[in-house]
Design a protein around this motif. Sequence first.
Motif, PDB file in Angstrom:
ATOM      1  N   ARG A  17       0.855  -1.186   0.000  1.00  0.00           N
ATOM      2  CA  ARG A  17       0.000   0.000   0.000  1.00  0.00           C
ATOM      3  C   ARG A  17       0.893   1.239   0.000  1.00  0.00           C
ATOM      4  O   ARG A  17       1.797   1.356   0.816  1.00  0.00           O
ATOM      5  CB  ARG A  17      -0.857  -0.001   1.268  1.00  0.00           C
ATOM      6  CG  ARG A  17      -1.999   0.989   1.260  1.00  0.00           C
ATOM      7  CD  ARG A  17      -2.816   0.836   2.521  1.00  0.00           C
ATOM      8  NE  ARG A  17      -2.088   1.316   3.693  1.00  0.00           N
ATOM      9  CZ  ARG A  17      -2.256   2.526   4.210  1.00  0.00           C
ATOM     10  NH1 ARG A  17      -3.096   3.367   3.685  1.00  0.00           N
ATOM     11  NH2 ARG A  17      -1.562   2.898   5.276  1.00  0.00           N
ATOM     12  N   PRO A  18       0.651   2.187  -0.903  1.00  0.00           N
ATOM     13  CA  PRO A  18       1.491   3.375  -0.916  1.00  0.00           C
ATOM     14  C   PRO A  18       1.306   4.172   0.374  1.00  0.00           C
ATOM     15  O   PRO A  18       0.250   4.131   0.985  1.00  0.00           O
ATOM     16  CB  PRO A  18       1.003   4.156  -2.132  1.00  0.00           C
ATOM     17  CG  PRO A  18      -0.329   3.590  -2.465  1.00  0.00           C
ATOM     18  CD  PRO A  18      -0.391   2.202  -1.915  1.00  0.00           C
ATOM     19  N   CYS A  19       2.355   4.862   0.769  1.00  0.00           N
ATOM     20  CA  CYS A  19       2.297   5.622   2.024  1.00  0.00           C
ATOM     21  C   CYS A  19       1.495   6.905   1.821  1.00  0.00           C
ATOM     22  O   CYS A  19       1.819   7.729   0.962  1.00  0.00           O
ATOM     23  CB  CYS A  19       3.712   5.950   2.488  1.00  0.00           C
ATOM     24  SG  CYS A  19       3.736   7.078   3.879  1.00  0.00           S
ATOM     25  N   GLY A  20       0.453   7.088   2.618  1.00  0.00           N
ATOM     26  CA  GLY A  20      -0.402   8.272   2.517  1.00  0.00           C
ATOM     27  C   GLY A  20       0.343   9.554   2.828  1.00  0.00           C
ATOM     28  O   GLY A  20       0.053  10.606   2.239  1.00  0.00           O
ATOM     29  N   ARG A  63      11.485  12.454   5.217  1.00  0.00           N
ATOM     30  CA  ARG A  63      11.960  11.162   4.753  1.00  0.00           C
ATOM     31  C   ARG A  63      11.031  10.075   5.282  1.00  0.00           C
ATOM     32  O   ARG A  63      10.625  10.119   6.444  1.00  0.00           O
ATOM     33  CB  ARG A  63      13.355  10.964   5.329  1.00  0.00           C
ATOM     34  CG  ARG A  63      14.173   9.916   4.693  1.00  0.00           C
ATOM     35  CD  ARG A  63      15.646  10.248   4.919  1.00  0.00           C
ATOM     36  NE  ARG A  63      16.080  10.054   6.302  1.00  0.00           N
ATOM     37  CZ  ARG A  63      16.468   8.880   6.796  1.00  0.00           C
ATOM     38  NH1 ARG A  63      16.424   7.801   6.044  1.00  0.00           N
ATOM     39  NH2 ARG A  63      16.913   8.775   8.036  1.00  0.00           N
ATOM     40  N   HIS A  64      10.727   9.095   4.450  1.00  0.00           N
ATOM     41  CA  HIS A  64       9.889   7.993   4.931  1.00  0.00           C
ATOM     42  C   HIS A  64      10.689   7.107   5.868  1.00  0.00           C
ATOM     43  O   HIS A  64      11.659   6.465   5.463  1.00  0.00           O
ATOM     44  CB  HIS A  64       9.330   7.154   3.770  1.00  0.00           C
ATOM     45  CG  HIS A  64       8.433   6.061   4.284  1.00  0.00           C
ATOM     46  ND1 HIS A  64       7.065   6.180   4.282  1.00  0.00           N
ATOM     47  CD2 HIS A  64       8.718   4.892   4.887  1.00  0.00           C
ATOM     48  CE1 HIS A  64       6.540   5.092   4.852  1.00  0.00           C
ATOM     49  NE2 HIS A  64       7.535   4.301   5.230  1.00  0.00           N
ATOM     50  N   ILE A  65      10.264   7.092   7.112  1.00  0.00           N
ATOM     51  CA  ILE A  65      10.887   6.208   8.099  1.00  0.00           C
ATOM     52  C   ILE A  65       9.812   5.896   9.128  1.00  0.00           C
ATOM     53  O   ILE A  65       8.982   6.755   9.440  1.00  0.00           O
ATOM     54  CB  ILE A  65      12.156   6.878   8.675  1.00  0.00           C
ATOM     55  CG1 ILE A  65      13.025   5.886   9.406  1.00  0.00           C
ATOM     56  CG2 ILE A  65      11.834   8.065   9.545  1.00  0.00           C
ATOM     57  CD1 ILE A  65      14.484   6.334   9.494  1.00  0.00           C
ATOM     58  N   VAL A 111       6.943   8.660  10.243  1.00  0.00           N
ATOM     59  CA  VAL A 111       7.038   9.530  11.433  1.00  0.00           C
ATOM     60  C   VAL A 111       6.380  10.889  11.198  1.00  0.00           C
ATOM     61  O   VAL A 111       6.685  11.575  10.214  1.00  0.00           O
ATOM     62  CB  VAL A 111       8.516   9.723  11.853  1.00  0.00           C
ATOM     63  CG1 VAL A 111       8.635  10.827  12.906  1.00  0.00           C
ATOM     64  CG2 VAL A 111       9.080   8.415  12.391  1.00  0.00           C
ATOM     65  N   HIS A 112       5.438  11.231  12.068  1.00  0.00           N
ATOM     66  CA  HIS A 112       4.798  12.550  12.058  1.00  0.00           C
ATOM     67  C   HIS A 112       4.365  12.906  13.468  1.00  0.00           C
ATOM     68  O   HIS A 112       4.035  12.027  14.259  1.00  0.00           O
ATOM     69  CB  HIS A 112       3.609  12.596  11.073  1.00  0.00           C
ATOM     70  CG  HIS A 112       2.507  11.624  11.345  1.00  0.00           C
ATOM     71  ND1 HIS A 112       2.612  10.271  11.045  1.00  0.00           N
ATOM     72  CD2 HIS A 112       1.267  11.783  11.868  1.00  0.00           C
ATOM     73  CE1 HIS A 112       1.481   9.656  11.378  1.00  0.00           C
ATOM     74  NE2 HIS A 112       0.646  10.550  11.892  1.00  0.00           N
TER      75      HIS A 112
END
Length: 170
Positions: A17-20, A63-65, A111-112
């Motif tokens: 699933r793509p990251c929203g 960055r996607h982490i 991370v948000h």
Amino acid sequence: MLPHESGKGAGGGATTRPCGICALIERCRAGSFADFVAELPHSFVILGDAQFYRGYCVVLAKRHINEIHLMPPDEARALFDETVAVGRAIALATRPLKLNYECLGNLEPHVHWHVFPRFETDAMRAAPVWIRPEAERKVALEDSDRLALIRTLAGELRRQIPAARVAVER
Ligand SMILES: [Zn+2]
């Protein structure tokens, strides 16, 4: 909660699933996300969709982490400093009773940080924001108020972090 956090969840395991949040960042970069507030060195800042808490923002790691502890320590600290700057901007703009900072990621494991102002007028002010029914917390501001708030937050972030890129005059 973010607009794309529909509650379906990612199933916990590996997924295609793509990251929203990555998709949202792309929209911020493209200038097509109406609630974009600012681009900071390590994050994108957007107005959240639960404006019952007027001024609520979400700070998206560039960055996607999946986890803060997987970030290099300097990067995690820099992201935290930017989150605190967002909290300061919200405090100046809305004069809340209290701020809540939350890093959850159960629905979108990128991370948000959620930064919520809490107000004296909230009868549920001692409880976590998520206790309030979704239909009550997910309210939109009137357009002129929303734009004025974004402008104020962006201006304050620019003052604190000169490298901040903010939306052009709307
Ligand atoms: Zn992502």
